[in-house]
Design an enzyme around this catalytic site. Structure first.
Site, mmCIF file in Angstrom:
data_model
loop_
_atom_site.group_PDB
_atom_site.id
_atom_site.type_symbol
_atom_site.label_atom_id
_atom_site.label_comp_id
_atom_site.label_asym_id
_atom_site.label_seq_id
_atom_site.Cartn_x
_atom_site.Cartn_y
_atom_site.Cartn_z
ATOM 1 N N ARG A 75 0.823 -1.205 0.000
ATOM 2 C CA ARG A 75 0.000 0.000 0.000
ATOM 3 C C ARG A 75 0.859 1.258 0.000
ATOM 4 N NH1 ARG A 75 -4.101 -2.332 2.910
ATOM 5 N NH2 ARG A 75 -4.147 -3.430 0.941
ATOM 6 N N HIS A 103 0.527 4.368 -2.552
ATOM 7 C CA HIS A 103 0.296 5.736 -2.081
ATOM 8 C C HIS A 103 1.428 6.667 -2.503
ATOM 9 C CE1 HIS A 103 -2.994 5.138 1.192
ATOM 10 N NE2 HIS A 103 -3.115 4.237 0.226
ATOM 11 N N VAL A 118 1.172 10.258 -5.559
ATOM 12 C CA VAL A 118 1.454 11.633 -5.123
ATOM 13 C C VAL A 118 2.908 11.947 -5.480
ATOM 14 C CG1 VAL A 118 1.472 13.270 -3.212
ATOM 15 C CG2 VAL A 118 -0.159 11.361 -3.202
ATOM 16 N N ASN A 147 -2.651 8.379 4.819
ATOM 17 C CA ASN A 147 -1.382 7.688 5.038
ATOM 18 C C ASN A 147 -1.102 7.347 6.496
ATOM 19 O OD1 ASN A 147 -0.699 7.748 2.297
ATOM 20 N ND2 ASN A 147 0.248 9.767 2.476
ATOM 21 N N HIS A 198 -6.126 -5.103 -2.524
ATOM 22 C CA HIS A 198 -6.806 -5.183 -1.237
ATOM 23 C C HIS A 198 -7.079 -6.624 -0.828
ATOM 24 C CE1 HIS A 198 -8.483 -0.786 -1.461
ATOM 25 N NE2 HIS A 198 -7.200 -0.838 -1.179
ATOM 26 N N ASP A 239 -10.273 -8.433 2.718
ATOM 27 C CA ASP A 239 -10.653 -9.625 1.949
ATOM 28 C C ASP A 239 -11.059 -10.699 2.950
ATOM 29 O OD1 ASP A 239 -11.032 -11.590 0.075
ATOM 30 O OD2 ASP A 239 -8.932 -11.766 -0.511
ATOM 31 N N ASP A 242 -4.623 -13.508 -3.625
ATOM 32 C CA ASP A 242 -5.407 -14.334 -4.540
ATOM 33 C C ASP A 242 -6.632 -13.563 -5.019
ATOM 34 O OD1 ASP A 242 -7.265 -14.398 -2.425
ATOM 35 O OD2 ASP A 242 -6.516 -16.312 -1.694
#
Length: 329
Positions: A66, A70, A74, A95, A192, A245, A253
């Site tokens: 992640r 992120h 930016v 963040n 995710h 998930d 997966d």
């Protein structure tokens, strides 16, 4: 389609083909094996560092993946998210839940000892994101390296990040700004499949979302709602973490997409991938729905990650190789 087994040789071969991009997409300043002569152990040092931290804290994988995402959205993929300061990206609300800073710092310390002033923090982050996917049983891919670290980091620019309440049109616009299409959008949001979100980013869907029925977002499966309300009660801890998930949050997966099909998406923006026709078809293709050309999620994820990782690559004099990842030289 969503087995949790290792990726086959066939899929690895497909990925090798899929990640060969034209020069108009892949920046000329990055290439696979950039450090092969200047710092031959660069990639292995990063991999070993991520493995070490993952062994003691498996959830670090989602944090590193992640963080790279992120960072790229930016100022481009320039490690600007790593900079400390009163009003840097690190302090922006989207963040605050990021994890893994210590992994990047650890890798940087080792790389500076082995090859001083050679390997950028931006490259460490890109490599660590790939290694995190591999450690959670996802696919491996070749990461182009050769990025420079940026010198600008502003919390206000974190508004460029896709948000949990964004419509599909807004999400598309944010991705298109960086040359990423609708398939890239669905694929990268599929990241995710590992990790968590804080209750504060989706609890509004559970209570008083509508004035009819059970009051919840009608796209939530009614049988799933009690579980979410137990995890995130009204007035409860807004910072409590919930798996994005459900049932498979530690494995990379395609079950994330199955959860969307079943109305079990956690974030509103995620669930909209199923309810919007323009993105639903890609979700269905990842699920192998009959009548549609199937897509392998892991293969496409590697391809889209390479594409994303070339966003806004800095060139001199706008970039540098930081000595410490949390501060400019």
């Amino acid at each position: 389609m969503y087995q949790k087994s290792s990726i086959s040789i066939m899929f690895l071969t497909l990925l090798a083909l899929a990640t060969t991009f034209p020069s108009s997409v892949q920046s000329q300043s990055t290439r696979v094996g950039f450090y092969s002569s200047s710092c031959p152990r660069a990639e292995s040092i990063v991999t070993e560092t991520v493995q070490k931290h993952f062994k003691s804290s498996p959830s670090i994988a989602a944090g590193l993946l992640r963080m790279h995402f992120h960072d790229c959205f930016v100022q481009g993929c320039d490690a600007s998210v790593l900079l400390n300061g009163a009003n840097t990206e690190k302090t922006a609300v989207p963040n605050l839940g990021l994890r893994g800073w210590e992994v990047i710092d650890d890798a940087k310390t080792q790389l500076e000892a082995a090859c001083p002033g050679v390997v950028s923090c931006a490259d460490i982050l890109a490599l660590a994101a790939r290694d995190s996917v591999v450690l959670t049983k996802g696919i491996n891919w070749n990461v182009p390296t050769g990025r420079l670290d940026g010198r600008v980091s502003l919390a206000s620019e974190a508004n460029n990040l896709p948000g949990p309440r964004d419509s599909i049109d807004v999400q598309k616009t944010k991705f298109q700004t960086f040359g990423l299409n609708t398939q890239d959008l669905v694929t990268l949001v599929g990241g995710h499949t590992i990790g968590t979100s804080a209750c504060q980013f989706f609890r509004y869907r559970l209570y008083n979302f509508t004035t009819t029925g059970n009051g919840a977002d009608p796209t939530i499966n009614p049988s799933f709602l009690p579980q979410l309300r137990t995890l995130c009660p009204q007035g409860g801890d807004a910072a409590k973490r919930v798996d994005l998930d459900t049932g498979s949050a530690t494995l990379f997966d395609a079950t994330f997409f199955k959860n969307l099909e079943n109305g079990r998406g956690i974030l509103e923006s995620d669930q909209k991938l199923w309810t919007d026709a323009s993105t639903k078809s890609f979700v269905q293709r990842f699920l192998g729905v009959g009548g549609l050309q199937a897509l392998n999620f892991n293969v496409e994820f590697g391809r889209s990650m390479v594409k994303m990782s070339t966003i806004g690559v800095k060139s001199a004099p706008n970039g540098e190789i930081r000595r410490i990842c949390s501060a400019i030289n």
